[in-house]
Design a protein around this motif. Structure first.
Motif, PDB file in Angstrom:
ATOM      1  N   THR A   6      -0.849  -4.619  -6.959  1.00  0.00           N
ATOM      2  CA  THR A   6      -1.905  -5.190  -7.795  1.00  0.00           C
ATOM      3  C   THR A   6      -3.217  -4.927  -7.087  1.00  0.00           C
ATOM      4  N   THR A   7      -4.187  -4.368  -7.781  1.00  0.00           N
ATOM      5  CA  THR A   7      -5.466  -4.051  -7.147  1.00  0.00           C
ATOM      6  C   THR A   7      -6.332  -5.305  -7.042  1.00  0.00           C
ATOM      7  N   LEU A  12      -8.978 -10.157  -9.242  1.00  0.00           N
ATOM      8  CA  LEU A  12     -10.223 -10.898  -9.427  1.00  0.00           C
ATOM      9  C   LEU A  12     -10.403 -11.344 -10.873  1.00  0.00           C
ATOM     10  N   ARG A  13      -9.913 -10.549 -11.821  1.00  0.00           N
ATOM     11  CA  ARG A  13     -10.013 -10.915 -13.228  1.00  0.00           C
ATOM     12  C   ARG A  13      -9.038 -12.025 -13.603  1.00  0.00           C
ATOM     13  N   ALA A  87       7.428  -9.428  -8.579  1.00  0.00           N
ATOM     14  CA  ALA A  87       6.527  -9.470  -7.432  1.00  0.00           C
ATOM     15  C   ALA A  87       5.838  -8.139  -7.199  1.00  0.00           C
ATOM     16  N   THR A  88       4.544  -8.198  -6.899  1.00  0.00           N
ATOM     17  CA  THR A  88       3.772  -7.019  -6.521  1.00  0.00           C
ATOM     18  C   THR A  88       3.026  -7.331  -5.227  1.00  0.00           C
ATOM     19  N   VAL A  89       2.503  -6.277  -4.605  1.00  0.00           N
ATOM     20  CA  VAL A  89       1.758  -6.401  -3.358  1.00  0.00           C
ATOM     21  C   VAL A  89       0.266  -6.261  -3.649  1.00  0.00           C
ATOM     22  N   LEU A  90      -0.558  -7.116  -3.034  1.00  0.00           N
ATOM     23  CA  LEU A  90      -1.996  -6.975  -3.180  1.00  0.00           C
ATOM     24  C   LEU A  90      -2.438  -5.745  -2.389  1.00  0.00           C
ATOM     25  N   GLU A  91      -2.950  -4.753  -3.091  1.00  0.00           N
ATOM     26  CA  GLU A  91      -3.335  -3.485  -2.471  1.00  0.00           C
ATOM     27  C   GLU A  91      -4.456  -3.711  -1.446  1.00  0.00           C
ATOM     28  N   GLY A  92      -4.191  -3.364  -0.194  1.00  0.00           N
ATOM     29  CA  GLY A  92      -5.176  -3.581   0.864  1.00  0.00           C
ATOM     30  C   GLY A  92      -5.132  -4.960   1.463  1.00  0.00           C
ATOM     31  N   GLY A  93      -4.358  -5.860   0.855  1.00  0.00           N
ATOM     32  CA  GLY A  93      -4.129  -7.181   1.411  1.00  0.00           C
ATOM     33  C   GLY A  93      -5.365  -8.068   1.503  1.00  0.00           C
TER      34      GLY A  93
END
Length: 271
Positions: A6-7, A12-13, A87-93
């Motif tokens: 997830t970007t 943020l949206r 589940a997804t990973v936050l891109e860049g954390g």
């Protein structure tokens, strides 16, 4: 196969809206010690014990964040998917979120959690402005599972002591008015939530509570709608559940529509 991501712009949206996913902070202790701030509405989880708690998120949308969005969060996301979560990973954390200026929550004054991991808050009955705006802010940005108690004014402090609840929006407590600032202002300040959208909402909430509408006409609308909600429900918790959507609407307006010019249909002169 790498975990789906997830970007930061996409998250943020979603943050601050009812569509926000569960957000899990699985940073290593060393990283959290360097920067103890929290992603909004997130829960800290120990990645080493993911097998124990992953089943709790079955059937739910989850975004996992470690410091840089790499091995730790990918491993946790994989375990969550195995347990039935989406589940997804936050891109860049966490680092990417901070670099993008995403809101973060300071934990300095975070209330203690109960046995089920929820924060417990208490205030006086018959909520109107601040006593609905603050629960909205807490559930959307601090603790989505927060519990709120509404009591007669004389009972608030005793119940707070007996049940370990945190009193708010009453006289003489930490989470209350400070000078001209309302309790919503206090929470933004103490949680360190820096956001143009939330500051705009705070101005509306503050003016709605004080009856000062000249420069912010939206405050009159918030007051009118709040008084209407208070007449629609005899039960404070039912009123809170219903009125939360009002603040969701003001949040979307403050974020997305405030500068838009409405395209009203042209009025035709009478025949």
């Amino acid at each position: 196969m790498p975990a789906l991501t997830t970007t930061v712009p996409h998250l943020l949206r979603l943050i601050g809206t009812p569509e926000a996913p569960v957000l899990l902070d699985v940073r290593a202790e060393d990283d959290r010690a360097i920067d103890p701030r929290l992603l909004p509405a997130s829960r800290c989880r120990d990645h080493a014990t993911v097998a124990e708690w992953a089943p709790n998120y079955a059937g739910r949308a989850v975004v996992v964040a470690c410091q840089h969005g790499m091995r730790i969060s990918e491993g946790v996301a994989a375990a969550l998917c195995q347990a039935g979560a989406s589940a997804t990973v936050l891109e860049g954390g966490f680092q990417a979120w901070d670099d993008a200026g995403g809101p973060l929550v300071r934990p300095d004054h975070m209330p203690p959690r109960d046995t089920w991991g929820r924060t417990l808050w208490v205030t006086q009955a018959e909520p109107k402005i601040d006593r609905v705006a603050c629960p909205w802010l807490i559930r959307r940005f601090v603790d989505p599972e927060a519990v709120f108690l509404f009591l007669a004014p004389a009972e608030v402090e005793q119940v707070a002591r007996r049940f370990g609840a945190t009193p708010f929006d009453i006289e003489g407590v930490f989470w209350g008015h400070r000078g001209r600032d309302c309790t919503f202002d206090t929470m933004l300040d103490e949680f360190g939530l820096e956001s143009e959208t939330l500051e705009r909402m705070a101005d509306i909430v503050r003016r709605a509570g004080s009856g000062s509408f000249d420069e912010v006409p939206e405050a009159a609308g918030l007051l009118a709608a709040s008084l209407g909600f208070s007449r629609m429900y005899r039960d404070d918790l039912s009123q809170l559940d219903a009125a939360i959507s009002l603040y969701d609407a003001f949040y979307r307006w403050s974020r997305d529509v405030v500068r838009a010019v409405p395209a009203w249909p042209a009025l035709q002169p009478p025949a």
